[in-house]
Motif scaffolding. Sequence first.
Motif, PDB file in Angstrom:
ATOM      1  N   VAL A  26     -56.259 -17.144   9.966  1.00 55.97           N
ATOM      2  CA  VAL A  26     -57.547 -17.536  10.522  1.00 55.97           C
ATOM      3  C   VAL A  26     -57.603 -19.025  10.841  1.00 55.97           C
ATOM      4  CG1 VAL A  26     -58.884 -15.651   9.542  1.00 55.97           C
ATOM      5  CG2 VAL A  26     -58.548 -17.698   8.212  1.00 55.97           C
ATOM      6  N   VAL A  27     -56.801 -19.833  10.145  1.00 55.55           N
ATOM      7  CA  VAL A  27     -56.778 -21.276  10.375  1.00 55.55           C
ATOM      8  C   VAL A  27     -55.328 -21.733  10.354  1.00 55.55           C
ATOM      9  CG1 VAL A  27     -57.464 -23.534   9.465  1.00 55.55           C
ATOM     10  CG2 VAL A  27     -59.029 -21.626   9.302  1.00 55.55           C
ATOM     11  N   ASN A  28     -54.995 -22.644  11.263  1.00 55.58           N
ATOM     12  CA  ASN A  28     -53.674 -23.239  11.289  1.00 55.58           C
ATOM     13  C   ASN A  28     -53.790 -24.698  10.864  1.00 55.58           C
ATOM     14  OD1 ASN A  28     -51.060 -23.974  11.707  1.00 55.58           O
ATOM     15  ND2 ASN A  28     -51.084 -23.633  13.915  1.00 55.58           N
ATOM     16  N   LYS A  29     -53.116 -25.039   9.774  1.00 55.15           N
ATOM     17  CA  LYS A  29     -53.106 -26.418   9.290  1.00 55.15           C
ATOM     18  C   LYS A  29     -51.799 -27.068   9.706  1.00 55.15           C
ATOM     19  CE  LYS A  29     -53.584 -25.540   5.005  1.00 55.15           C
ATOM     20  NZ  LYS A  29     -53.785 -25.618   3.565  1.00 55.15           N
ATOM     21  N   PRO A  30     -51.796 -28.365   9.918  1.00 56.91           N
ATOM     22  CA  PRO A  30     -50.587 -29.011  10.443  1.00 56.91           C
ATOM     23  C   PRO A  30     -49.382 -28.924   9.510  1.00 56.91           C
ATOM     24  CG  PRO A  30     -52.240 -30.639   9.847  1.00 56.91           C
ATOM     25  CD  PRO A  30     -52.884 -29.296   9.743  1.00 56.91           C
ATOM     26  N   PHE A  31     -49.567 -29.120   8.218  1.00 56.32           N
ATOM     27  CA  PHE A  31     -48.425 -29.100   7.312  1.00 56.32           C
ATOM     28  C   PHE A  31     -48.432 -27.890   6.391  1.00 56.32           C
ATOM     29  CE2 PHE A  31     -49.139 -33.623   8.241  1.00 56.32           C
ATOM     30  CZ  PHE A  31     -47.939 -33.863   8.905  1.00 56.32           C
ATOM     31  N   GLY A  32     -49.510 -27.144   6.378  1.00 56.66           N
ATOM     32  CA  GLY A  32     -49.609 -25.985   5.499  1.00 56.66           C
ATOM     33  C   GLY A  32     -49.352 -24.673   6.202  1.00 56.66           C
ATOM     34  N   GLY A  33     -49.217 -24.698   7.508  1.00 61.31           N
ATOM     35  CA  GLY A  33     -49.017 -23.464   8.250  1.00 61.31           C
ATOM     36  C   GLY A  33     -50.303 -22.681   8.418  1.00 61.31           C
ATOM     37  N   ASP A  34     -50.145 -21.397   8.631  1.00 60.89           N
ATOM     38  CA  ASP A  34     -51.297 -20.527   8.831  1.00 60.89           C
ATOM     39  C   ASP A  34     -51.895 -20.124   7.496  1.00 60.89           C
ATOM     40  OD1 ASP A  34     -50.896 -20.594  11.551  1.00 60.89           O
ATOM     41  OD2 ASP A  34     -49.689 -18.770  11.573  1.00 60.89           O
ATOM     42  N   MET A  35     -53.231 -20.068   7.464  1.00 62.79           N
ATOM     43  CA  MET A  35     -53.949 -19.608   6.270  1.00 62.79           C
ATOM     44  C   MET A  35     -54.734 -18.355   6.613  1.00 62.79           C
ATOM     45  SD  MET A  35     -55.613 -22.733   4.134  1.00 62.79           S
ATOM     46  CE  MET A  35     -56.720 -21.590   3.357  1.00 62.79           C
ATOM     47  N   SER A  36     -54.704 -17.395   5.705  1.00 60.16           N
ATOM     48  CA  SER A  36     -55.505 -16.192   5.868  1.00 60.16           C
ATOM     49  C   SER A  36     -56.640 -16.226   4.847  1.00 60.16           C
ATOM     50  CB  SER A  36     -54.634 -14.951   5.655  1.00 60.16           C
ATOM     51  OG  SER A  36     -54.184 -14.909   4.320  1.00 60.16           O
ATOM     52  N   PHE A  37     -57.514 -15.230   4.926  1.00 62.53           N
ATOM     53  CA  PHE A  37     -58.617 -15.171   3.963  1.00 62.53           C
ATOM     54  C   PHE A  37     -58.108 -14.865   2.561  1.00 62.53           C
ATOM     55  CE2 PHE A  37     -62.051 -15.126   7.079  1.00 62.53           C
ATOM     56  CZ  PHE A  37     -63.003 -15.803   6.368  1.00 62.53           C
ATOM     57  N   ILE A  38     -56.996 -14.198   2.459  1.00 65.67           N
ATOM     58  CA  ILE A  38     -56.505 -13.790   1.148  1.00 65.67           C
ATOM     59  C   ILE A  38     -55.580 -14.850   0.547  1.00 65.67           C
ATOM     60  CG2 ILE A  38     -54.421 -12.538   1.779  1.00 65.67           C
ATOM     61  CD1 ILE A  38     -57.151 -11.207  -0.519  1.00 65.67           C
ATOM     62  N   ALA A  39     -55.346 -15.947   1.257  1.00 61.76           N
ATOM     63  CA  ALA A  39     -54.471 -17.005   0.747  1.00 61.76           C
ATOM     64  C   ALA A  39     -54.990 -17.486  -0.604  1.00 61.76           C
ATOM     65  CB  ALA A  39     -54.410 -18.161   1.730  1.00 61.76           C
ATOM     66  N   LYS A  40     -54.122 -17.513  -1.574  1.00 60.26           N
ATOM     67  CA  LYS A  40     -54.439 -17.925  -2.946  1.00 60.26           C
ATOM     68  C   LYS A  40     -55.524 -17.048  -3.563  1.00 60.26           C
ATOM     69  CE  LYS A  40     -53.156 -22.673  -2.049  1.00 60.26           C
ATOM     70  NZ  LYS A  40     -53.573 -24.054  -2.029  1.00 60.26           N
ATOM     71  N   TRP A  41     -55.703 -15.836  -3.044  1.00 62.42           N
ATOM     72  CA  TRP A  41     -56.675 -14.876  -3.548  1.00 62.42           C
ATOM     73  C   TRP A  41     -58.060 -15.514  -3.687  1.00 62.42           C
ATOM     74  CZ3 TRP A  41     -55.685  -9.880  -3.420  1.00 62.42           C
ATOM     75  CH2 TRP A  41     -54.358  -9.498  -3.334  1.00 62.42           C
ATOM     76  N   SER A  42     -58.496 -16.115  -2.598  1.00 65.42           N
ATOM     77  CA  SER A  42     -59.808 -16.751  -2.592  1.00 65.42           C
ATOM     78  C   SER A  42     -60.907 -15.697  -2.745  1.00 65.42           C
ATOM     79  CB  SER A  42     -60.006 -17.528  -1.294  1.00 65.42           C
ATOM     80  OG  SER A  42     -60.098 -16.632  -0.203  1.00 65.42           O
ATOM     81  N   GLY A  43     -62.078 -16.151  -3.129  1.00 63.88           N
ATOM     82  CA  GLY A  43     -63.192 -15.241  -3.351  1.00 63.88           C
ATOM     83  C   GLY A  43     -63.589 -14.471  -2.106  1.00 63.88           C
ATOM     84  N   ALA A  44     -63.591 -15.154  -0.962  1.00 64.90           N
ATOM     85  CA  ALA A  44     -63.982 -14.481   0.274  1.00 64.90           C
ATOM     86  C   ALA A  44     -62.953 -13.440   0.671  1.00 64.90           C
ATOM     87  CB  ALA A  44     -64.147 -15.505   1.394  1.00 64.90           C
ATOM     88  N   GLY A  45     -61.687 -13.751   0.487  1.00 66.60           N
ATOM     89  CA  GLY A  45     -60.645 -12.793   0.830  1.00 66.60           C
ATOM     90  C   GLY A  45     -60.698 -11.548  -0.030  1.00 66.60           C
ATOM     91  N   VAL A  46     -60.913 -11.743  -1.316  1.00 64.31           N
ATOM     92  CA  VAL A  46     -61.015 -10.602  -2.226  1.00 64.31           C
ATOM     93  C   VAL A  46     -62.266  -9.786  -1.903  1.00 64.31           C
ATOM     94  CG1 VAL A  46     -61.312  -9.937  -4.644  1.00 64.31           C
ATOM     95  CG2 VAL A  46     -59.691 -11.739  -4.042  1.00 64.31           C
ATOM     96  N   LEU A  47     -63.362 -10.453  -1.601  1.00 60.40           N
ATOM     97  CA  LEU A  47     -64.594  -9.742  -1.244  1.00 60.40           C
ATOM     98  C   LEU A  47     -64.386  -8.902   0.015  1.00 60.40           C
ATOM     99  CD1 LEU A  47     -67.645  -9.207  -1.625  1.00 60.40           C
ATOM    100  CD2 LEU A  47     -68.044 -11.193  -0.165  1.00 60.40           C
ATOM    101  N   LEU A  48     -63.771  -9.490   1.046  1.00 56.36           N
ATOM    102  CA  LEU A  48     -63.538  -8.739   2.278  1.00 56.36           C
ATOM    103  C   LEU A  48     -62.573  -7.574   2.040  1.00 56.36           C
ATOM    104  CD1 LEU A  48     -63.312 -11.649   4.860  1.00 56.36           C
ATOM    105  CD2 LEU A  48     -65.106  -9.919   4.689  1.00 56.36           C
ATOM    106  N   LEU A  49     -61.577  -7.782   1.198  1.00 56.40           N
ATOM    107  CA  LEU A  49     -60.643  -6.705   0.872  1.00 56.40           C
ATOM    108  C   LEU A  49     -61.359  -5.564   0.145  1.00 56.40           C
ATOM    109  CD1 LEU A  49     -57.612  -6.132   1.184  1.00 56.40           C
ATOM    110  CD2 LEU A  49     -57.291  -7.109  -1.077  1.00 56.40           C
ATOM    111  N   MET A  50     -62.216  -5.908  -0.812  1.00 52.44           N
ATOM    112  CA  MET A  50     -62.983  -4.877  -1.532  1.00 52.44           C
ATOM    113  C   MET A  50     -63.950  -4.161  -0.595  1.00 52.44           C
ATOM    114  SD  MET A  50     -63.629  -6.413  -5.380  1.00 52.44           S
ATOM    115  CE  MET A  50     -65.058  -7.311  -4.878  1.00 52.44           C
ATOM    116  N   LEU A  51     -64.555  -4.902   0.346  1.00 51.53           N
ATOM    117  CA  LEU A  51     -65.452  -4.257   1.308  1.00 51.53           C
ATOM    118  C   LEU A  51     -64.682  -3.301   2.214  1.00 51.53           C
ATOM    119  CD1 LEU A  51     -67.765  -7.244   2.269  1.00 51.53           C
ATOM    120  CD2 LEU A  51     -68.379  -5.214   0.933  1.00 51.53           C
TER     121      LEU A  51
END
Length: 134
Positions: A26-51
């Motif tokens: 969902v976001v491309n950072k210059p030195f971190g690469g691409d980030m998804s909602f589930i990156a590092k098992w964030s709260g929003a990613g887990v919520l969307l996965l459960m939904l």
Amino acid sequence: MDATKRNNLIGFIGSILLIISVFTPVVNKPFGGDMSFIAKWSGAGVLLLMLGFLSGVITFFGKVKLLWLPAILATLTLFYHLFILNGQIDDFTLGNSFFKASFKSVYSMQWGWILLFVSVAVLFAAVAMDRGRK
């Protein structure tokens, strides 16, 4: 194919798309690469996965009319994080338009947002088609 099977199929497609789209960038950072909602098992990613799993369970039991609940919660989560991301960019650049433009050229939105919103739209379509069936 009768209307019930069609609506269940659309509900399953929406839930599978939502589950898959949580892992898309969902976001491309210059030195971190691409980030998804589930990156590092964030709260929003887990919520969307459960939904996504909840909408699959709701569809499995044939209660397609209840898909509005995970669809609305997913939509609210997506818009919240979309506005938070833009707000963080504004805060970081202190309102300077030059810094904002250069920052937005480095941090870019990725195609995962499109798939996330399409999956929510498919869930809403399943609900709308089921409500019109009566």
